[in-house]
Design a protein around this motif. Structure first.
Motif, PDB file in Angstrom:
ATOM      1  N   TRP B  55       0.810  -1.208   0.000  1.00  0.00           N
ATOM      2  CA  TRP B  55       0.000   0.000   0.000  1.00  0.00           C
ATOM      3  C   TRP B  55       0.854   1.274   0.000  1.00  0.00           C
ATOM      4  O   TRP B  55       0.444   2.291  -0.552  1.00  0.00           O
ATOM      5  N   ASP B  56       2.055   1.192   0.604  1.00  0.00           N
ATOM      6  CA  ASP B  56       2.910   2.380   0.699  1.00  0.00           C
ATOM      7  C   ASP B  56       3.884   2.476  -0.475  1.00  0.00           C
ATOM      8  O   ASP B  56       4.820   3.283  -0.432  1.00  0.00           O
ATOM      9  N   ASP B  57       3.656   1.657  -1.504  1.00  0.00           N
ATOM     10  CA  ASP B  57       4.434   1.642  -2.733  1.00  0.00           C
ATOM     11  C   ASP B  57       5.790   0.949  -2.581  1.00  0.00           C
ATOM     12  O   ASP B  57       6.633   1.029  -3.480  1.00  0.00           O
ATOM     13  N   ASP B  58       6.019   0.285  -1.460  1.00  0.00           N
ATOM     14  CA  ASP B  58       7.190  -0.572  -1.332  1.00  0.00           C
ATOM     15  C   ASP B  58       7.054  -1.692  -2.350  1.00  0.00           C
ATOM     16  O   ASP B  58       5.985  -2.316  -2.441  1.00  0.00           O
ATOM     17  N   LYS B  59       8.120  -1.959  -3.086  1.00  0.00           N
ATOM     18  CA  LYS B  59       8.078  -2.953  -4.161  1.00  0.00           C
ATOM     19  C   LYS B  59       9.204  -3.958  -3.967  1.00  0.00           C
ATOM     20  O   LYS B  59      10.309  -3.592  -3.575  1.00  0.00           O
ATOM     21  N   ARG B  60       8.913  -5.212  -4.272  1.00  0.00           N
ATOM     22  CA  ARG B  60       9.895  -6.281  -4.172  1.00  0.00           C
ATOM     23  C   ARG B  60       9.841  -7.114  -5.446  1.00  0.00           C
ATOM     24  O   ARG B  60       8.766  -7.323  -6.004  1.00  0.00           O
ATOM     25  N   TYR B  61      11.019  -7.612  -5.849  1.00  0.00           N
ATOM     26  CA  TYR B  61      11.106  -8.368  -7.082  1.00  0.00           C
ATOM     27  C   TYR B  61      11.924  -9.647  -6.901  1.00  0.00           C
ATOM     28  O   TYR B  61      12.832  -9.696  -6.055  1.00  0.00           O
ATOM     29  N   SER B  62      11.623 -10.621  -7.738  1.00  0.00           N
ATOM     30  CA  SER B  62      12.475 -11.798  -7.810  1.00  0.00           C
ATOM     31  C   SER B  62      13.828 -11.376  -8.354  1.00  0.00           C
ATOM     32  O   SER B  62      13.908 -10.735  -9.408  1.00  0.00           O
ATOM     33  N   PRO B  63      14.914 -11.716  -7.647  1.00  0.00           N
ATOM     34  CA  PRO B  63      16.242 -11.279  -8.109  1.00  0.00           C
ATOM     35  C   PRO B  63      16.566 -11.756  -9.521  1.00  0.00           C
ATOM     36  O   PRO B  63      17.190 -11.024 -10.287  1.00  0.00           O
ATOM     37  N   SER B  64      16.123 -12.956  -9.865  1.00  0.00           N
ATOM     38  CA  SER B  64      16.469 -13.510 -11.173  1.00  0.00           C
ATOM     39  C   SER B  64      15.726 -12.808 -12.307  1.00  0.00           C
ATOM     40  O   SER B  64      16.141 -12.904 -13.465  1.00  0.00           O
ATOM     41  N   LEU B  65      14.643 -12.102 -12.000  1.00  0.00           N
ATOM     42  CA  LEU B  65      13.847 -11.444 -13.028  1.00  0.00           C
ATOM     43  C   LEU B  65      13.773  -9.932 -12.845  1.00  0.00           C
ATOM     44  O   LEU B  65      13.106  -9.239 -13.618  1.00  0.00           O
ATOM     45  N   LYS B  66      14.453  -9.444 -11.854  1.00  0.00           N
ATOM     46  CA  LYS B  66      14.300  -8.039 -11.456  1.00  0.00           C
ATOM     47  C   LYS B  66      14.533  -7.060 -12.606  1.00  0.00           C
ATOM     48  O   LYS B  66      13.828  -6.048 -12.733  1.00  0.00           O
ATOM     49  N   SER B  67      15.504  -7.366 -13.451  1.00  0.00           N
ATOM     50  CA  SER B  67      15.833  -6.439 -14.539  1.00  0.00           C
ATOM     51  C   SER B  67      14.719  -6.358 -15.585  1.00  0.00           C
ATOM     52  O   SER B  67      14.696  -5.430 -16.399  1.00  0.00           O
ATOM     53  N   ARG B  68      13.813  -7.321 -15.575  1.00  0.00           N
ATOM     54  CA  ARG B  68      12.769  -7.378 -16.596  1.00  0.00           C
ATOM     55  C   ARG B  68      11.387  -6.987 -16.067  1.00  0.00           C
ATOM     56  O   ARG B  68      10.455  -6.857 -16.849  1.00  0.00           O
ATOM     57  N   LEU B  69      11.250  -6.856 -14.764  1.00  0.00           N
ATOM     58  CA  LEU B  69       9.930  -6.649 -14.158  1.00  0.00           C
ATOM     59  C   LEU B  69       9.728  -5.235 -13.646  1.00  0.00           C
ATOM     60  O   LEU B  69      10.661  -4.614 -13.131  1.00  0.00           O
ATOM     61  N   THR B  70       8.490  -4.771 -13.789  1.00  0.00           N
ATOM     62  CA  THR B  70       8.067  -3.535 -13.140  1.00  0.00           C
ATOM     63  C   THR B  70       6.652  -3.748 -12.619  1.00  0.00           C
ATOM     64  O   THR B  70       5.771  -4.182 -13.373  1.00  0.00           O
ATOM     65  N   ILE B  71       6.452  -3.456 -11.344  1.00  0.00           N
ATOM     66  CA  ILE B  71       5.132  -3.565 -10.733  1.00  0.00           C
ATOM     67  C   ILE B  71       4.686  -2.180 -10.289  1.00  0.00           C
ATOM     68  O   ILE B  71       5.481  -1.417  -9.730  1.00  0.00           O
ATOM     69  N   THR B  72       3.454  -1.849 -10.599  1.00  0.00           N
ATOM     70  CA  THR B  72       2.891  -0.560 -10.207  1.00  0.00           C
ATOM     71  C   THR B  72       1.458  -0.757  -9.741  1.00  0.00           C
ATOM     72  O   THR B  72       0.846  -1.793 -10.007  1.00  0.00           O
TER      73      THR B  72
END
Lengths: 107, 120
Positions: B55-72
């Protein structure tokens, strides 16, 4: 990254019998462990969280145990609708990780 | 009650960017503690955690895919969007969005999933 290892990959059990599925974490995840059930063509369904707390509406024949690195899901008396794939999931660390699943099949 | 539903293309070509939308009801990002994640499952394989947004816009990504992912997120529309660049046939999978709450992290509600095939 925490690796979750489930065993066995496939478990064959007769209806009415007891089934125990195992999940091991590569590092302690405390009690931040969930179990999901997935049937073909369906989304996973939350069964257990906090290693041992049943989710809303989950029958009492499902129970979870363990903490740290060793966890188990026990189904006390298998019903026909329980044959499915089960996944464990740690949510203690980022990135979150799932096990590779245990397929529970009818013997 | 809480419901989530994924939408997006069923077929994408290699190298294209995939955009998936999760539209939900029964909760709001205006409420502290709310979070939504994305998980995928290749045919016949295990679940793979991809990304998460709070809710506070903190975002987490899979390290192996981080360069390809964007979550909004779009709080006003009750939506979460996942973008994955440079799609490859190995990215063929059913993509799920799911609800979780802070500080817990288990997924208590899941969407039905959407199958994305990557093929030329």
């Amino acid at each position: 990254e925490i690796v979750m290892t489930q065993s066995p990959a496939t478990l064959s059990v007769s209806p009415g019998e007891r089934a125990t599925l195992s999940c091991r974490a590569s590092r302690s995840v405390s009690s931040n462990l969930a179990w999901y059930q997935q049937k073909p063509g369906q989304a996973p369904r939350l069964l257990i969280y906090g290693a041992s707390t049943r989710a809303t509406g989950i029958p009492a024949r499902f129970s979870g145990s363990g903490s740290g690195t060793e966890f188990a899901l026990t189904i006390s008396s298998l019903q026909s609708e329980d044959f499915a794939v089960y996944y464990c999931h740690q949510y203690n660390y980022w990135p979150r990780t799932f096990g590779q699943g245990t397929k529970l099949e009818i013997k | 009650q809480i419901t989530l539903k994924e939408s997006g293309p069923t077929l994408v070509k290699p190298t294209q960017t995939l955009t998936l939308t999760c539209t939900f009801s029964g909760f709001s990002f205006s409420t502290s503690g709310v979070g939504v994640g994305w998980i995928r499952q290749p045919p016949g394989k295990a679940l793979e955690w991809l990304a998460f947004i709070y809710w506070d816009d903190d975002k987490r990504y899979s390290p192996s895919l981080k360069s390809r992912l964007t979550i909004t997120k779009d709080t006003s529309k009750n939506q979460v969007v996942l973008k994955m660049t440079n799609m490859d046939p190995v990215d063929t999978a059913t993509y799920y969005c799911a609800h979780a709450r802070w500080p817990q992290g288990y997924f208590d509600y899941w969407g039905q999933g959407t199958l994305v095939t990557v093929s030329s």
